[in-house]
Design a protein around this motif. Sequence first.
Motif, short mmCIF file in Angstrom:
data_model
loop_
_atom_site.label_atom_id
_atom_site.label_comp_id
_atom_site.label_asym_id
_atom_site.label_seq_id
_atom_site.Cartn_x
_atom_site.Cartn_y
_atom_site.Cartn_z
N ALA A 62 36.32 21.65 47.36
CA ALA A 62 36.73 23.05 47.50
C ALA A 62 37.55 23.50 46.31
CB ALA A 62 37.54 23.21 48.79
N GLU A 63 38.51 22.69 45.92
CA GLU A 63 39.38 23.05 44.80
C GLU A 63 38.60 23.10 43.49
OE1 GLU A 63 42.51 20.18 45.31
OE2 GLU A 63 43.62 21.52 46.65
N ALA A 64 37.65 22.20 43.33
CA ALA A 64 36.84 22.20 42.11
C ALA A 64 35.98 23.46 42.02
CB ALA A 64 35.95 20.96 42.06
N ALA A 65 35.43 23.89 43.14
CA ALA A 65 34.58 25.08 43.15
C ALA A 65 35.36 26.38 42.95
CB ALA A 65 33.80 25.15 44.47
N HIS A 66 36.64 26.34 43.27
CA HIS A 66 37.45 27.55 43.19
C HIS A 66 38.53 27.45 42.12
CE1 HIS A 66 35.85 28.38 47.38
NE2 HIS A 66 35.37 29.31 46.58
N GLY A 67 38.14 26.92 41.00
CA GLY A 67 39.05 26.78 39.87
C GLY A 67 39.19 28.06 39.07
N ARG A 71 38.40 32.15 40.00
CA ARG A 71 39.51 33.10 40.06
C ARG A 71 39.29 34.26 39.09
NH1 ARG A 71 44.32 30.19 42.34
NH2 ARG A 71 43.50 28.16 42.93
N GLN A 72 38.76 33.95 37.92
CA GLN A 72 38.48 35.00 36.93
C GLN A 72 37.39 35.94 37.43
OE1 GLN A 72 40.05 36.12 34.34
NE2 GLN A 72 38.48 37.69 34.10
N ARG A 73 36.36 35.41 38.07
CA ARG A 73 35.29 36.27 38.61
C ARG A 73 35.83 37.21 39.68
NH1 ARG A 73 32.44 31.39 38.43
NH2 ARG A 73 32.61 31.12 40.69
N VAL A 74 36.72 36.72 40.54
CA VAL A 74 37.30 37.59 41.56
C VAL A 74 38.15 38.68 40.91
CG1 VAL A 74 38.94 37.68 43.50
CG2 VAL A 74 37.22 35.86 43.40
N ARG A 75 38.97 38.30 39.94
CA ARG A 75 39.80 39.30 39.23
C ARG A 75 38.93 40.35 38.57
NH1 ARG A 75 43.05 34.69 38.02
NH2 ARG A 75 41.99 34.42 36.04
N ALA A 76 37.84 39.91 37.92
CA ALA A 76 36.97 40.85 37.21
C ALA A 76 36.22 41.77 38.16
CB ALA A 76 35.98 40.07 36.34
N ARG A 77 35.77 41.24 39.26
CA ARG A 77 34.94 42.01 40.19
C ARG A 77 35.77 42.88 41.13
NH1 ARG A 77 30.56 38.51 42.56
NH2 ARG A 77 29.52 39.11 40.66
N PHE A 78 36.92 42.36 41.59
CA PHE A 78 37.68 43.05 42.63
C PHE A 78 39.09 43.46 42.19
CE2 PHE A 78 34.62 40.28 44.77
CZ PHE A 78 33.92 41.23 45.51
N GLY A 79 39.55 42.98 41.05
CA GLY A 79 40.85 43.36 40.55
C GLY A 79 42.02 42.76 41.32
N SER A 80 41.81 41.62 41.94
CA SER A 80 42.88 40.98 42.70
C SER A 80 42.81 39.46 42.55
CB SER A 80 42.79 41.36 44.18
OG SER A 80 41.59 40.86 44.76
N GLU A 81 43.88 38.83 42.95
CA GLU A 81 43.99 37.38 42.86
C GLU A 81 43.63 36.78 44.23
OE1 GLU A 81 44.49 34.03 40.71
OE2 GLU A 81 44.86 36.02 39.90
#
Length: 103
Positions: A62-67, A71-81
């Motif tokens: 889980a941690e490897a997949a969400h490195g 996190r950068q993809r979420v920030r770029a797509r949704f503007g949040s952490e």
Amino acid sequence: MIVELVTFSIPPGMSREQVLEAARSTYAGWQADPALVRKHYLLDAERGVAGGCYVWRSRAAAEAAHGAAFRQRVRARFGSEPEFAYFDLQVLLDNETGAVTEF
């Protein structure tokens, strides 16, 4: 088995369809991950929160997949952490199949 709950805020005014379209773009990548058992895509439109409930073979997976890249993809797509919570999956009760599996 590990259950990981990932949540993040979505931009104000983002529609259910826009969130779903973003989810659709991730299907193939998650389907290709052999350590991922199951993923549920989540949306609470009233609170402006989306995310996923994942069942993994291990917390390390889980941690490897969400490195950093995730996190950068979420920030770029949704503007949040994104925020993460981990749980030991003790029992899976499945009413569709009638199965109860203890881990």
